[in-house]
Motif scaffolding. Structure first.
Motif, PDB file in Angstrom:
ATOM      1  N   LEU A   1       1.653  -7.560  -3.337  1.00 52.36           N
ATOM      2  CA  LEU A   1       2.284  -7.446  -2.274  1.00 52.36           C
ATOM      3  C   LEU A   1       1.664  -8.898  -1.437  1.00 52.36           C
TER       4      LEU A   1
ATOM      5  N   GLY B   1      -4.661  -2.730 -11.479  1.00 52.55           N
ATOM      6  CA  GLY B   1      -3.954  -3.544 -10.455  1.00 52.55           C
ATOM      7  C   GLY B   1      -4.950  -4.603  -9.775  1.00 52.55           C
ATOM      8  N   THR B   2      -4.166  -5.712  -9.461  1.00 48.94           N
ATOM      9  CA  THR B   2      -5.274  -6.782  -8.996  1.00 48.94           C
ATOM     10  C   THR B   2      -5.064  -6.729  -7.389  1.00 48.94           C
ATOM     11  N   GLY B   3      -4.212  -5.883  -6.649  1.00 48.27           N
ATOM     12  CA  GLY B   3      -3.864  -5.912  -5.343  1.00 48.27           C
ATOM     13  C   GLY B   3      -3.577  -7.393  -4.646  1.00 48.27           C
TER      14      GLY B   3
ATOM     15  N   ASN C   1       5.991  -1.554  -8.144  1.00 48.43           N
ATOM     16  CA  ASN C   1       5.174  -0.651  -7.636  1.00 48.43           C
ATOM     17  C   ASN C   1       5.323   0.514  -7.160  1.00 48.43           C
TER      18      ASN C   1
ATOM     19  N   ASP D   1      11.552   4.511  -2.246  1.00 46.79           N
ATOM     20  CA  ASP D   1      11.317   5.397  -3.477  1.00 46.79           C
ATOM     21  C   ASP D   1      11.050   6.831  -2.984  1.00 46.79           C
TER      22      ASP D   1
ATOM     23  N   THR E   1      -6.173  -3.054  -3.471  1.00 48.20           N
ATOM     24  CA  THR E   1      -5.462  -1.927  -4.512  1.00 48.20           C
ATOM     25  C   THR E   1      -5.944  -0.690  -4.296  1.00 48.20           C
ATOM     26  N   THR E   2      -5.164   0.462  -4.629  1.00 46.62           N
ATOM     27  CA  THR E   2      -5.751   1.608  -4.737  1.00 46.62           C
ATOM     28  C   THR E   2      -5.925   2.053  -6.452  1.00 46.62           C
ATOM     29  N   LYS E   3      -5.478   1.131  -7.132  1.00 47.44           N
ATOM     30  CA  LYS E   3      -5.268   1.309  -8.322  1.00 47.44           C
ATOM     31  C   LYS E   3      -6.879   1.108  -9.150  1.00 47.44           C
TER      32      LYS E   3
HETATM   33  P1  ADP Z   1      -1.449  -3.614  -7.101  1.00 52.52           P
HETATM   34  O1  ADP Z   1      -0.216  -3.247  -7.395  1.00 52.52           O
HETATM   35  O2  ADP Z   1      -1.972  -4.515  -8.125  1.00 52.52           O
HETATM   36  O3  ADP Z   1      -2.582  -2.515  -6.749  1.00 52.52           O
HETATM   37  P2  ADP Z   1      -0.050  -4.526  -4.705  1.00 52.52           P
HETATM   38  O4  ADP Z   1      -0.468  -5.334  -3.795  1.00 52.52           O
HETATM   39  O5  ADP Z   1       1.449  -4.736  -5.463  1.00 52.52           O
HETATM   40  O6  ADP Z   1      -1.144  -4.451  -5.785  1.00 52.52           O
HETATM   41  O7  ADP Z   1      -0.166  -2.991  -3.931  1.00 52.52           O
HETATM   42  C1  ADP Z   1      -1.171  -2.757  -3.275  1.00 52.52           C
HETATM   43  C2  ADP Z   1      -1.239  -1.079  -3.121  1.00 52.52           C
HETATM   44  O8  ADP Z   1      -0.358  -1.019  -2.374  1.00 52.52           O
HETATM   45  C3  ADP Z   1      -1.117  -0.443  -4.290  1.00 52.52           C
HETATM   46  O9  ADP Z   1      -2.418  -0.274  -5.024  1.00 52.52           O
HETATM   47  C4  ADP Z   1      -0.654   0.733  -4.100  1.00 52.52           C
HETATM   48  O10 ADP Z   1      -1.800   1.669  -3.823  1.00 52.52           O
HETATM   49  C5  ADP Z   1      -0.036   0.291  -2.788  1.00 52.52           C
HETATM   50  N1  ADP Z   1       1.441   0.699  -2.930  1.00 52.52           N
HETATM   51  C6  ADP Z   1       2.274  -0.371  -3.214  1.00 52.52           C
HETATM   52  N2  ADP Z   1       3.593  -0.015  -3.273  1.00 52.52           N
HETATM   53  C7  ADP Z   1       3.542   1.359  -3.123  1.00 52.52           C
HETATM   54  C8  ADP Z   1       4.702   2.484  -3.029  1.00 52.52           C
HETATM   55  N3  ADP Z   1       5.940   2.031  -3.355  1.00 52.52           N
HETATM   56  N4  ADP Z   1       4.441   3.647  -2.826  1.00 52.52           N
HETATM   57  C9  ADP Z   1       2.738   4.150  -2.451  1.00 52.52           C
HETATM   58  N5  ADP Z   1       1.840   3.079  -2.622  1.00 52.52           N
HETATM   59  C10 ADP Z   1       2.143   1.728  -2.875  1.00 52.52           C
END
Ligand code: ADP
Length: 604
Positions: free
Chosen positions: A554, A549-551, A494, A523, A542-544
């Protein structure tokens, strides 16, 4: 033993209340009426008693006055020297005729022998002989004089007469004369008979009986006792008194002739008999009213409480979850309204119950779908990373086919990564069955190093450097190394995504405090704003861009840390990037002996 608390049903309460009120009302009415009647009766009885006594007293006084007058007239004629015998007889006869009870006169002067004068017919019918008349003559000198006295005399023949002594004294003369009139008591007894239900007696000056009536006529003790309750005697008066044999109302009055007293008496119980009778009748009527009212109360209260009982039965059914009930509405009163409201409520509950069941089914369905989505997406996501590693090392191995040792090293990695894939899938399959992954004593620092070892290559390809700062002497914790490794790899990937093409640094530290082990992953990316931070652990957040990304990463990580009874949180890293902090308890089922040793070591 449990005691059941007794509770009164409404029906009984209504009945008891109605009966109590009725008894109170009936009791008040009965006692008031009886009291009024008693008062009235008391006045009446007293008045009546005075009337009876006065009637007798006055009658006696009139008759006795007549006898005194007749005696005076007769003795005047008897002693008149200037009238000859024949004329005397002529004069005497009508007087005797006027007073038939006047039997004879016996006269005594202070200087002559007694003489007598009699009514032959009356003497005969009374059974009295002329020779016996002298027994009535006054014998002692004090009986001679100006006085009137009366006595009762029993005759040898069994009869009974009374004697009236009238004394004369003549002013300026020595002559003193006493005439004793022998009188049949018939007329006086007749007067006494007027007493009716009363006992009555005429007493002489020494409270001896002169005229009595009734079977116990001779017993005049009662009259003497009654007289003790009178202060002063004159015209008739009345007293009420208690004696050994009961309560009495007595009347008494003085006769102006010869110091005589009339005494009458009636027992209070006889006098108040009607009052008592009335009271008894009233009590019976009252009881009948109370019984009828009780029966009425039973009927009315049954009618009142029957619908309530039906309602309570229906409420019990509803309480047990049976909403398909309704009660009959038989009235428009409050109970009817209550029943109507109850039916509406039951209907409403029924409708809600049905829609709730529907909603529940829909929810279960959607939760099932969501869970399936989470699992399948998580599976894909988690397996992707080790597969990338497998793919990477397979490609490298292909390229290095000429160097057998390097190929073997890469194949070893491929083998272990493939095993990990297998394990992840196994774990996820376990997770989908809601079961815990296998826990064992693990070293957090090892987990960190292994995770870094796996992702390091991929990260370096993307210009990302990984630094670690691991605390020494971290005690082992109870956990699943693969799952925790998965979390750390997730955080690293991530971070790499967040830092983008330019790359950056990921620094991982482990820290130990008294109760837990901390893993901090910082990071140098853009960091996480508050809005994203608030939802970051939610599944599918997810912001992707779509497809990237599947969200789920985490949220799966969150679930794993939860399973370890730990916490995962997000904040700002000191360098401005994102910081993920994982706190794992050291004492979760773990051998705390190691911890003690460490503390001792630190202390020494
Ligand atoms: P995905 O990675 O598939 O989007 P995650 O649950 O892993 O799903 O993450 C959810 C969201 O959290 C990401 O889309 C991102 O916007 C944000 N995110 C996760 N880790 C970080 C990070 N290290 N820095 C900034 N944003 C993060």
């Amino acid at each position: 033993m449990t005691m059941k608390k007794f509770s009164f049903p409404i029906r009984l309460k209504v009945l008891v209340t109605v009966m109590a009120m009725l008894m109170l009302v009936v009791g008040v009415i009965t006692s008031t009426m009886a009291n009024l009647f008693h008062q009235d009766k008391t006045t009446y009885v007293r008045d009546y008693s005075v009337g009876v006594t006065e009637d007798i007293r006055f009658g006696m006084q009139t008759i006795l006055g007549g006898y005194v007058s007749a005696t005076r007239v007769l003795s005047g004629i008897l002693f008149a020297d200037y009238i000859d015998s024949a004329s005397k007889n002529t004069l005497i006869e009508p007087v005797f005729a006027a007073y038939p009870e006047l039997l004879a006169l016996v006269a005594l002067t202070n200087h002559a022998e007694p003489v007598s004068l009699y009514n032959a017919n009356a003497m005969q019918s009374a059974g009295l002989e002329p020779e016996t008349l002298l027994q009535f003559a006054p014998r002692t000198s004090h009986q001679v004089g100006d006085m009137i006295s009366m006595q009762s005399a029993d005759l040898k023949s069994g009869g009974h007469v009374i004697t009236l002594s009238v004394g004369y004294s003549f002013p300026g003369r020595e002559d003193k004369r006493t005439v004793v009139a022998v009188i049949s008591p018939v007329l006086l007894e007749q007067v006494l008979q007027r007493a009716g239900a009363f006992d009555a007696v005429m007493l002489g000056p020494d409270e001896e009986a002169i005229v009595t009536i009734g079977p116990d006529g001779a017993d005049i003790q009662w009259a003497r006792q009654a007289l003790t309750h009178f202060d002063r005697l004159g015209r008739s008066s009345v007293v009420e008194y208690d004696s050994d044999d009961g309560q009495y109302i007595a009347g008494a009055g003085k006769i102006a002739v010869a110091d005589l007293t009339i005494v009458t008496r009636i027992s209070a119980s006889a006098a108040y008999l009607t009052a008592r009778q009335l009271l008894n009748d009233l009590v019976i009527v009252g009881l009948v009213i109370v019984i009828l009212a009780s029966l009425g109360g039973v009927v009315v209260s049954r009618r009142l409480t029957r619908p309530l009982e039906r309602l309570s039965e229906a409420v019990r059914k509803v309480a047990k979850g049976n909403f398909d009930v309704s009660v009959d509405i038989n009235s428009k009163d409050e109970i009817g309204q209550l029943s109507r409201s109850f039916n509406e409520m039951a209907e409403e509950l029924n409708v809600r119950e049905r829609s709730l069941k529907k909603a529940q089914l829909a929810l279960v369905q959607s939760e099932k779908m969501a869970a399936l989505g989470t699992l399948s997406a998580g599976l894909a996501h988690e397996v992707k990373n080790p597969l990338s590693a497998v793919l990477g090392y397979a490609q490298l191995a292909k390229r290095k086919l000429s160097q057998p040792d390097a190929v073997k090293a890469h194949l070893d990695i491929i083998e272990s990564e493939t095993r990990r894939c297998n394990e992840i899938i196994g774990n996820l399959m376990q997770f989908s069955r809601q079961e815990k992954g296998e826990f064992s004593e693990i070293s957090i620092n090892d987990v960190v190093e292994k995770s870094v070892g796996i992702v390091d290559h991929q990260l370096s390809l993307n210009n990302v450097r990984v630094t670690t700062d691991l605390a020494e002497s971290i005690p082992p914790i109870l956990g699943n190394a693969n799952q925790l490794q998965q979390v750390l790899m997730n955080l690293a990937i991530n971070a790499q995504h967040a830092m983008g093409e330019d790359g950056g640094t990921i620094s991982i530290q482990t820290v130990i405090d008294s109760e837990s082990v901390l893993i901090i992953v910082d990071d140098t990316g853009p960091g996480i704003d508050d809005e994203v931070a608030a939802n970051i652990f939610e599944p599918f957040f997810t912001t992707k861009a779509a497809g990237e990304g599947t969200g789920l990463g985490l949220s799966v990580s969150y679930g794993i840390i939860q399973e370890h009874e730990g916490e995962i949180s997000v904040s700002k890293a000191p360098g401005g990037g994102a910081r993920f902090e994982i706190r794992l308890p050291v004492n979760v089922g773990c051998d705390t002996g190691a911890m003690d040793e460490i503390i001792l070591e630190t202390a020494s």
